[in-house]
Design an enzyme around this catalytic site. Structure first.
Site: not given
Ligand SMILES: *Cc1c(COP(=O)(O)O)cnc(C)c1O
Length: 478
Positions: A116-118
């Site tokens: 999810f960090k993208d």
């Protein structure tokens, strides 16, 4: 929009409010606190209805605009958001998959590095570029990673002439997929440093570089870790996206969030403060359960770090928790400063009954050990044919404990192929990497191995930071 520090004190002549671009570039406030908006922007129900049909990038620009006001306008945001999310594998960007009668999985792993960090970092790279270009400035990003943050930061910053990025990882202690996602990026401005030491050693080296103010100002160091406000704001978007699809603002929803540093779940809190009707935020931890214990007792107490099958949630203290403390204490920066000092001194603090009660109006904490997470992976596969990663699995365990009738949205924070060993142990099936990464294990790698020695690391960074000719430093150090 102006931002203040969570340790801001009016009497103490604390730092005056700053704008979004300075918050973006400086990361941490100079007084050691974290930046939060001076006031929460509010969306009325009718305005929220109008958001429901928007595609992901358009929604992102709309939700972010009040936070970047005065620094980046909505039109520029939309251009950046379209560009940031066009590389995602799934047409819906963040697809919602039904798991059961009232339970959903929000897949946040279709970006370039499969976690999810993208969502935040792809946008952050472009925001950095936008602001630095306007200032004709250069910045040196330095960060430590135990896995997911490093690859997402590298993917976001590669090839950008006004940024150099240095990521320290502990040599031999990240998974092969995680390492190769970093070291197979060969752009000139990307520098992977494999430290002979642990993740904590890497983090200590980074902290020491930031604490050397001369070095920090000379190289114009910038931070990309989850205390950067822009990451929180960018993550609030998918709470709206999912909530609006399941009937908000008419119908309230609830979320389960696999949690480490409290950044992701705090973004859900931000969405709620903006008006999204979120009935409950479930904080799912692994055995590193300081947050689950806090939401049960009101005591926040360090207990070391135990390695687990969900390494991105292996934390001793949660760096973004200070932002919630600030809210619970009605914006009293002096109170927050006192509690953080107590934590440093005694390794613990406790909030009062009123603060605990107001936290529990929104949050519940949960804990899943590796055995429970592996059972959740196996069970989910058996029931629905869906493979989930061990971080998401901690959330599925929490979902089993959740009460209430609001639709429950479980955040899937990583692709199962990012943690293939645990998934295979639970199901007997080895999850496959997406086609675009199928040759990852054959790609050439580049990294520099260095001893756990601050001088050697600084020398390396200084020698390779290479602020482009004619560009001055960003002066984020104010
Ligand atoms: C970073 C990460 C988390 C924890 O998120 P926080 O914002 O630190 O709470 C959970 N799952 C995965 C896969 C991650 O990469």
């Amino acid at each position: 929009m102006r931002y203040i520090s969570t340790r801001h004190t009016k009497e103490g002549g604390g730092p005056s409010p700053v704008g979004f671009d300075d918050v973006l570039l400086s990361g941490l406030a100079r007084d050691g606190g974290l930046y939060v908006p001076e006031t929460w922007p509010a969306l009325k129900p009718q305005a929220m209805d109008a958001l429901a049909p928007l595609d992901y990038p358009t929604l992102a620009a709309r939700v972010l605009a009040p936070f970047t006001q005065g620094a980046v306008d909505e039109r520029a945001l939309l251009t950046m958001a379209k560009d940031a999310y066009k590389g995602f594998d799934h047409e819906a960007t963040a697809p919602l998959i039904q798991l059961g009668p009232n339970r959903w999985l929000l897949e946040l792993f279709h970006g370039p590095t499969l976690a999810f960090k993208d969502f935040a970092l792809q946008l952050l790279g472009r925001l950095f570029d936008h602001v630095l270009t306007k200032r004709a400035a250069h910045m040196t990003i330095v960060g430590a990673t135990s896995g997911d943050t490093g690859s997402a930061a590298i993917a976001a910053c590669r090839g950008r002439p006004n940024l150099s990025v240095f990521i320290l990882h502990p040599h031999g202690r990240v998974s092969e997929v995680q390492r190769r996602q970093m070291t197979s990026v060969l752009d000139d401005n990307v520098h992977n440093i494999a430290i002979d030491g642990s993740f904590d050693d890497c983090q200590a080296l980074v902290k020491a570089m930031f604490n050397d103010l001369a070095f920090r100002d000379q190289l114009s160091l910038g931070a990309i870790n989850s205390i950067n406000w822009a990451r929180i704001a960018a993550q609030a978007v998918y709470y709206f996206y999912a909530g609006l699809r399941l009937g908000a603002p008419t119908r309230p929803v609830a979320f389960v969030v696999p949690t480490g540093n409290f950044g992701n779940v705090y973004a859900g809190y931000a969405a709620r403060q903006m008006g999204l009707p979120i009935k409950r935020l479930h904080v799912a931890t692994n055995v590193n359960d300081i947050l689950a214990r806090f939401f049960a007792s009101g005591a926040y107490e360090k207990a070391g770090v135990t390695p687990s099958a969900s390494p991105s949630m292996d934390i001793e203290v949660a760096s973004n928790f200070e932002r919630l403390l600030f809210e619970l204490h009605g914006g009293n920066g002096a109170a927050v400063r006192g509690l953080m000092e107590q934590l440093g001194r005694d390794g613990r603090f406790a909030v009062g009954a009123a603060e605990l009660q107001s936290a529990r109006q929104v949050f519940r904490g949960h804990r899943a050990d590796d055995a429970a997470a592996l059972r959740a992976i196996a069970h989910t596969y058996k029931e629905s044919g869906i493979l989930i990663d061990p971080h998401t699995a901690a959330g599925i365990v929490a979902a089993g404990e959740a009460e209430g009738d609001a639709p429950l949205i479980c955040l899937a924070t990583a692709h199962p192929a990012k943690f293939p060993e645990a998934v295979e142990r639970a199901t007997g099936i080895k999850p496959k990497l997406p086609a675009r990464l199928a040759d990852l294990l054959e790609r050439p790698e580049r990294a520099t191995r260095l001893p756990n020695d601050l001088t050697r690391v600084k020398d390396f960074v200084r020698a390779h930071a290479g602020a482009g000719a004619g560009l001055r430093s960003a002066g984020g150090g104010r």
